[in-house]
Scaffold this motif. Structure first.
Motif, mmCIF file in Angstrom:
data_model
loop_
_atom_site.group_PDB
_atom_site.id
_atom_site.type_symbol
_atom_site.label_atom_id
_atom_site.label_comp_id
_atom_site.label_asym_id
_atom_site.label_seq_id
_atom_site.Cartn_x
_atom_site.Cartn_y
_atom_site.Cartn_z
ATOM 1 N N LEU A 121 8.683 -14.532 17.776
ATOM 2 C CA LEU A 121 9.658 -13.763 18.815
ATOM 3 C C LEU A 121 9.295 -12.247 18.542
ATOM 4 N N ASP A 122 8.914 -11.346 19.381
ATOM 5 C CA ASP A 122 8.770 -10.015 19.470
ATOM 6 C C ASP A 122 7.533 -9.540 18.479
ATOM 7 N N GLU A 123 6.928 -10.510 18.302
ATOM 8 C CA GLU A 123 5.705 -10.270 17.560
ATOM 9 C C GLU A 123 4.194 -10.721 18.031
ATOM 10 N N GLY A 124 4.538 -11.711 18.816
ATOM 11 C CA GLY A 124 2.856 -12.169 19.656
ATOM 12 C C GLY A 124 2.614 -13.506 19.237
ATOM 13 N N THR A 125 1.576 -13.882 19.939
ATOM 14 C CA THR A 125 1.033 -15.438 19.882
ATOM 15 C C THR A 125 -0.358 -15.657 19.434
ATOM 16 N N VAL A 126 -0.694 -16.551 18.703
ATOM 17 C CA VAL A 126 -2.207 -16.784 18.469
ATOM 18 C C VAL A 126 -2.474 -18.299 18.792
ATOM 19 N N PHE A 127 -3.659 -18.432 19.700
ATOM 20 C CA PHE A 127 -4.047 -19.838 20.082
ATOM 21 C C PHE A 127 -5.249 -19.991 19.178
ATOM 22 N N THR A 128 -5.529 -20.904 18.458
ATOM 23 C CA THR A 128 -6.705 -21.286 17.777
ATOM 24 C C THR A 128 -7.300 -22.615 18.331
ATOM 25 N N VAL A 129 -8.666 -22.458 18.817
ATOM 26 C CA VAL A 129 -9.279 -23.634 19.281
ATOM 27 C C VAL A 129 -10.340 -23.960 18.411
ATOM 28 N N GLN A 130 -10.523 -25.205 17.867
ATOM 29 C CA GLN A 130 -11.685 -25.634 17.031
ATOM 30 C C GLN A 130 -12.388 -26.827 17.529
ATOM 31 N N ILE A 131 -13.679 -26.894 17.952
ATOM 32 C CA ILE A 131 -14.412 -27.815 18.494
ATOM 33 C C ILE A 131 -15.510 -27.777 17.651
ATOM 34 N N PRO A 132 -15.894 -29.146 17.305
ATOM 35 C CA PRO A 132 -17.079 -29.585 16.339
ATOM 36 C C PRO A 132 -18.305 -29.117 17.068
ATOM 37 N N VAL A 133 -19.319 -28.624 16.410
ATOM 38 C CA VAL A 133 -20.516 -28.457 16.713
ATOM 39 C C VAL A 133 -21.790 -29.288 15.745
#
Length: 104
Positions: free
Chosen positions: A82-94
């Protein structure tokens, strides 16, 4: 290693950073902002169908993203304060050996 970073300014000096790279046979994409963030209860429900915190939201956007990532045998996580921000992380195998279509 390949990186892409985009910073955009919005009202109140809002920033959006997008980074991508390959690590250990996984394509990794991070999307971070310095917005209002989310509490733990909200974070635990954001991938549920029809869950929304917006008055005009449908609750289908992140559910759709989750389904697509899973069909490519990937993972998506969210970290937020809260009041700091958000990080989304997506990992897909290659490379992809095959995709996994989820049941409707």
């Amino acid at each position: 290693m390949q990186k892409l970073a985009i910073l955009s300014s919005k009202k109140n000096n809002g920033k959006l950073a997008i980074n991508s790279f390959i690590k250990n046979d996984h394509y990794i994409l991070t999307i971070a902002d310095n917005g209002c963030g989310m509490d733990e209860a909200t974070c635990s429900r954001i991938f549920e169908p029809y869950y929304t915190t917006k008055a005009d939201g449908t609750g289908l956007g992140l559910t759709t993203v989750y389904k697509i990532v899973k069909e490519f045998r990937g993972e998506i996580t969210v970290n937020s304060e809260l009041d700091e921000g958000t990080v989304f992380t997506v990992q897909i195998p290659v490379p992809q050996k095959e995709t996994m279509l989820l049941e409707e």
